[in-house]
Design an enzyme around this catalytic site. Sequence first.
Site, mmCIF file in Angstrom:
data_model
loop_
_atom_site.group_PDB
_atom_site.id
_atom_site.type_symbol
_atom_site.label_atom_id
_atom_site.label_comp_id
_atom_site.label_asym_id
_atom_site.label_seq_id
_atom_site.Cartn_x
_atom_site.Cartn_y
_atom_site.Cartn_z
ATOM 1 C CG ASP A 148 -4.941 9.821 -4.721
ATOM 2 O OD1 ASP A 148 -3.801 9.205 -4.959
ATOM 3 O OD2 ASP A 148 -5.928 9.379 -5.231
ATOM 4 C CG ASP B 81 -4.901 5.618 -4.689
ATOM 5 O OD1 ASP B 81 -5.969 6.417 -4.866
ATOM 6 O OD2 ASP B 81 -3.810 6.027 -5.189
ATOM 7 C CG ASP C 168 -9.824 7.660 -4.013
ATOM 8 O OD1 ASP C 168 -10.674 8.773 -3.380
ATOM 9 O OD2 ASP C 168 -9.631 7.728 -5.088
HETATM 10 P P1 UTP Z 1 -4.426 7.589 -9.093
HETATM 11 O O1 UTP Z 1 -5.247 8.370 -9.873
HETATM 12 O O2 UTP Z 1 -4.460 7.879 -7.540
HETATM 13 O O3 UTP Z 1 -3.090 7.513 -9.658
HETATM 14 O O4 UTP Z 1 -4.973 6.048 -9.358
HETATM 15 P P2 UTP Z 1 -1.651 7.103 -9.136
HETATM 16 O O5 UTP Z 1 -0.947 6.246 -10.044
HETATM 17 O O6 UTP Z 1 -1.802 6.638 -7.682
HETATM 18 O O7 UTP Z 1 -0.940 8.532 -9.005
HETATM 19 P P3 UTP Z 1 -0.953 9.669 -8.040
HETATM 20 O O8 UTP Z 1 0.652 9.455 -7.292
HETATM 21 O O9 UTP Z 1 -2.049 9.593 -6.874
HETATM 22 O O10 UTP Z 1 -0.824 11.026 -8.763
HETATM 23 C C1 UTP Z 1 -4.350 4.910 -9.088
HETATM 24 C C2 UTP Z 1 -4.737 3.672 -9.733
HETATM 25 O O11 UTP Z 1 -6.342 3.573 -9.289
HETATM 26 C C3 UTP Z 1 -7.035 3.146 -10.397
HETATM 27 C C4 UTP Z 1 -6.634 3.911 -11.621
HETATM 28 O O12 UTP Z 1 -6.543 2.861 -12.619
HETATM 29 C C5 UTP Z 1 -4.788 4.064 -11.209
HETATM 30 O O13 UTP Z 1 -4.209 2.990 -11.897
HETATM 31 N N1 UTP Z 1 -8.616 3.856 -10.399
HETATM 32 C C6 UTP Z 1 -8.371 5.074 -9.964
HETATM 33 C C7 UTP Z 1 -9.496 3.031 -10.500
HETATM 34 O O14 UTP Z 1 -9.273 1.750 -10.819
HETATM 35 N N2 UTP Z 1 -10.555 3.632 -10.308
HETATM 36 C C8 UTP Z 1 -10.917 4.970 -9.942
HETATM 37 O O15 UTP Z 1 -12.137 5.331 -10.155
HETATM 38 C C9 UTP Z 1 -9.720 5.668 -9.939
HETATM 39 MN MN MN Z 2 -3.186 7.677 -6.025
#
Ligand code: UTP
Ligand code: MN
Length: 509
Positions: free
Chosen positions: A331, A333, A433
């Site tokens: 995804d 972020d 997100d």
């Molecule tokens: P991700 O699940 O997107 O993982 O969360 P990632 O490391 O980016 O991996 P990929 O490449 O998308 O698969 C990113 C970070 O955001 C935090 C998580 O702790 C994670 O470290 N996070 C995620 C939150 O703080 N709250 C949430 O609700 C979701």
């Molecule tokens: Mn991610």
Amino acid sequence: MMSQIPVKKKRQPAPPLPANPEDHACFSDVALCLVEKRMGASRKAFLTSLAQRKGFCVEGANSERVTHVVSEGNSGDEVVEWMKRNGSRSVDAAGSGPALLDISWFTESMSAGQPVEIEPRHCLRVAVHAETLEARGQVAAYACQRRTPLAHKNQLLVEALETVAEEALFCGSEARNLAFSRAASVLKSLPWTIRGVNEISSLPCIGEHSRKIIQEVLEDGASAEVENVRQSERYQTMKHFMKIFGVGVKTAGQWYQEGLRTISDLQAYHTKLNNAQQAGLLHYRDLNSPVKRSEAEAIVQEVQKAVDQFLPGASVTLTGGFRRGKPSGHDVDLLITHPTEGQEVGLLSKVVSWLDSQGFLLYHSNRRNTFQVLEDPELSISTATMDRFDRCFSIFCLNYLHGSVKRDSSAWEPACGLKDSGDAHGWKAVRVDLVVAPYSQFSFALLGWTGSRNFERDLRRFSKHEKKMVLNSHTLYHPEKKIFLTAASEEEIFQHLGLDFIPPEERNA
Ligand code: UTP
Ligand code: MN
């Protein structure tokens, strides 16, 4: 008379160090070094030329870039000695640095036309002495005290442990999930490849069960237990269902209990789906194909444009795995803030409405900021992973044909079920997100959203157990002193915690 093996004079053979060795190489993350001892100069030249023709980069022993050392008829210890004598700084008796491989790996790779996966049978054994183990230093117990690069050296072992960690999660066993995840995370941080089970005795967080799995993989190339998990219907079904956006362990488990096995089953039995899951199913294929960095960056630009319209001066930062240097992710972020505290209030709903009106969003779900410093600050503190920022979970429509992400509505065919891959229509669905943080909380949010999950979990655990402080994506709180610590950068947060700063690229725990 020595018989000369014909060498096709294409490039200079040994030592083959063109100005930029990557100019001709296809496998940019692999650099071979051939050990001349026992191989002989002419065979080495022949093999070098063969490898180069196949697109491999071949380097001298003194190159820092070497990843695979290939030898014929030498023991691991002899190779270490030879490398040292030939000016290699990156190989030591502890086995850190490049992989030391038998010629069988080379032969197989040449016939495959690409580097084959390293298996235990390819690896040369190096005797590990107590003092060299000591020289490796102690591996720290918390992931936030370790440096974990993206590319690590214990792929097979990590994959095995992560499989059983996942299986534990599917069974609802959080403790076992944590134990295996931690063991895997420790192995990811090691700058050397584990070749014998004796090498793990000095490592933290490796329990009896993990040790047994590691031993099986080292000795047999695979663990029977892990293979059983991988083959099991339950594991495969759970994984399959959880790839649907909006489906977690609980829902997947329920469906499995009800006898559902495939996505067609969900449709055939008219399984009740919420809005997120319906969108997840509709875009199943796109959402399960990796998001490339270029795609993430296109989305950053589009969101930045939207943000600029409503609040000039606000910034959009790419966090998550991409900030840790991952070339692709599941995804995108994004963290949004504005240097004047308070200006960001209400921004997200405007941005999301606008993006939606322009056809950029295939799905979205907003959540309002619920974080407030209450009368009793401790009530507002929680170590839960879930933060309370204004947040939007969305599915973006990324348009390829027009170079931007805007969806061409004529290309959009609502389908009841799985649609064709978006690419076929010139667009692709991507999970995004969006999170808005007030400026004073930005560093905490950035740290919290950069991950990895193991790294974050250990940051919070370290704060709590070693520093008696509470860290989350909003603040760092000292309950005894009853103070909130402020931080204008991630570096300051590490300082407050008495930790060495670990840059994002080394947080891949
Ligand atoms: P991700 O699940 O997107 O993982 O969360 P990632 O490391 O980016 O991996 P990929 O490449 O998308 O698969 C990113 C970070 O955001 C935090 C998580 O702790 C994670 O470290 N996070 C995620 C939150 O703080 N709250 C949430 O609700 C979701
Ligand atoms: Mn991610």
